[in-house]
Design a protein around this motif. Structure first.
Motif, mmCIF file in Angstrom:
data_model
loop_
_atom_site.group_PDB
_atom_site.id
_atom_site.type_symbol
_atom_site.label_atom_id
_atom_site.label_comp_id
_atom_site.label_asym_id
_atom_site.label_seq_id
_atom_site.Cartn_x
_atom_site.Cartn_y
_atom_site.Cartn_z
ATOM 1 N N ALA A 186 0.819 -1.203 0.000
ATOM 2 C CA ALA A 186 0.000 0.000 0.000
ATOM 3 C C ALA A 186 0.857 1.259 0.000
ATOM 4 O O ALA A 186 2.007 1.244 0.447
ATOM 5 N N ASP A 187 0.283 2.356 -0.491
ATOM 6 C CA ASP A 187 0.964 3.651 -0.473
ATOM 7 C C ASP A 187 0.861 4.324 0.891
ATOM 8 O O ASP A 187 1.760 5.055 1.303
ATOM 9 N N GLU A 188 -0.256 4.110 1.573
ATOM 10 C CA GLU A 188 -0.499 4.750 2.857
ATOM 11 C C GLU A 188 -1.227 3.797 3.790
ATOM 12 O O GLU A 188 -1.820 2.808 3.351
ATOM 13 N N GLU A 189 -1.210 4.139 5.078
ATOM 14 C CA GLU A 189 -2.064 3.451 6.037
ATOM 15 C C GLU A 189 -3.525 3.813 5.729
ATOM 16 O O GLU A 189 -3.816 4.883 5.195
ATOM 17 N N PRO A 190 -4.465 2.939 6.058
ATOM 18 C CA PRO A 190 -5.876 3.260 5.809
ATOM 19 C C PRO A 190 -6.340 4.426 6.666
ATOM 20 O O PRO A 190 -5.855 4.620 7.782
ATOM 21 N N HIS A 191 -7.282 5.184 6.154
ATOM 22 C CA HIS A 191 -7.833 6.304 6.903
ATOM 23 C C HIS A 191 -9.031 5.885 7.750
ATOM 24 O O HIS A 191 -9.401 6.592 8.684
ATOM 25 N N TYR A 192 -9.643 4.743 7.402
ATOM 26 C CA TYR A 192 -10.909 4.371 8.024
ATOM 27 C C TYR A 192 -10.876 3.065 8.810
ATOM 28 O O TYR A 192 -11.913 2.511 9.119
ATOM 29 N N PHE A 193 -9.698 2.552 9.139
ATOM 30 C CA PHE A 193 -9.681 1.245 9.809
ATOM 31 C C PHE A 193 -10.415 1.274 11.148
ATOM 32 O O PHE A 193 -10.211 2.153 11.971
ATOM 33 N N TRP A 194 -11.255 0.286 11.339
ATOM 34 C CA TRP A 194 -11.884 0.031 12.632
ATOM 35 C C TRP A 194 -12.407 -1.388 12.617
ATOM 36 O O TRP A 194 -12.849 -1.892 11.577
ATOM 37 N N GLN A 195 -12.344 -2.080 13.748
ATOM 38 C CA GLN A 195 -12.872 -3.432 13.855
ATOM 39 C C GLN A 195 -13.370 -3.643 15.275
ATOM 40 O O GLN A 195 -12.695 -3.265 16.241
ATOM 41 N N TYR A 196 -14.535 -4.219 15.396
ATOM 42 C CA TYR A 196 -15.140 -4.404 16.714
ATOM 43 C C TYR A 196 -14.270 -5.248 17.633
ATOM 44 O O TYR A 196 -13.750 -6.294 17.247
ATOM 45 N N ARG A 197 -14.117 -4.766 18.855
ATOM 46 C CA ARG A 197 -13.571 -5.527 19.973
ATOM 47 C C ARG A 197 -14.281 -5.045 21.228
ATOM 48 O O ARG A 197 -14.741 -3.908 21.285
#
Length: 221
Positions: A186-197
């Motif tokens: 990837a060129d960049e880290e994601p802007h929208y990462f989220w995952q339930y915990r």
């Protein structure tokens, strides 16, 4: 009330929905070249593709992720589908807004899905979960088609098949757990990462599309 404009926007919204459904159908059937060549606004320098493990920006980067990375997950060395490998998501609850000038549109979908993939040790791994797809679309006047422009997927749940998502405490969609074949990074880290915990406050998805007149009147994903 401009009835002609309402009808044109309704027709455009249907076309936009078909683009996203075509994207999912073709990706699920390993037609990565088709997706790359036909569904993205490749002439736009800021076209991007984001999933929870990275963001790829520009025409050449999109080829790396759509054809290169996804091909590495699903195809063998001769370009044929590998037995047993499956990635499938359903596009549900669409929220689509088309600009009054009919040049751009925005869409948001909730997407439950499941996967089955082979592992380096010869085993298989099955997963399930739910994500949210957000996308800015732009009308390509040259081709006379709507194209995906800014595409971002954020997580909701992701967990091994048979394990309740409330009990899974990993981040199996994050960049940290991904192995990228050389040339597909990837060129960049994601802007929208989220995952339930259980130890996280809920962050459902990117902004919901609202009615707007022109691109300058709205936000960009």
């Amino acid at each position: 009330m401009n009835v002609e404009l309402m009808a044109a926007k309704a027709y455009a919204a249907r076309e936009v929905e078909n683009v996203m459904n075509r994207y999912e159908f073709m990706m699920s059937h390993d037609q990565f070249e088709y997706v790359y060549e036909n569904l993205f606004a490749l002439d736009r320098p800021d076209v991007f593709f984001e999933v929870p493990f990275g963001r790829w920006i520009g025409k050449e980067s999109l080829r790396r992720v759509v054809v290169g990375y996804h091909g590495s997950l699903c195809l063998d060395s001769e370009g044929n589908p590998r037995p047993g490998v499956l990635f499938f998501n359903a596009n549900c609850q669409p929220i689509i807004e088309v600009a009054d000038d009919l040049k751009t549109a925005k869409g948001l979908w909730v997407c439950p899905g499941y996967s089955a993939k082979d592992l380096p040790d010869g085993g298989f791994k099955c997963g399930e979960g739910t994500a949210v797809r957000a996308c800015d679309f732009i009308y390509d006047e040259k081709d006379g088609k709507w194209k995906m422009w800014h595409y971002a997927v954020s997580g909701l749940t992701s967990h091994p098949y048979g394990t309740p998502f409330t009990e899974f405490m990993g981040d199996n969609q994050s960049a940290a757990v991904r192995t990228f074949p050389e040339g597909t990074e990837a060129d960049e880290e994601p802007h929208y990462f989220w995952q339930y915990r259980k130890d996280r406050a809920v962050n459902y998805y990117p902004y919901i599309p609202e009615p707007y007149k022109t691109w300058e009147d709205t936000f960009s994903y």
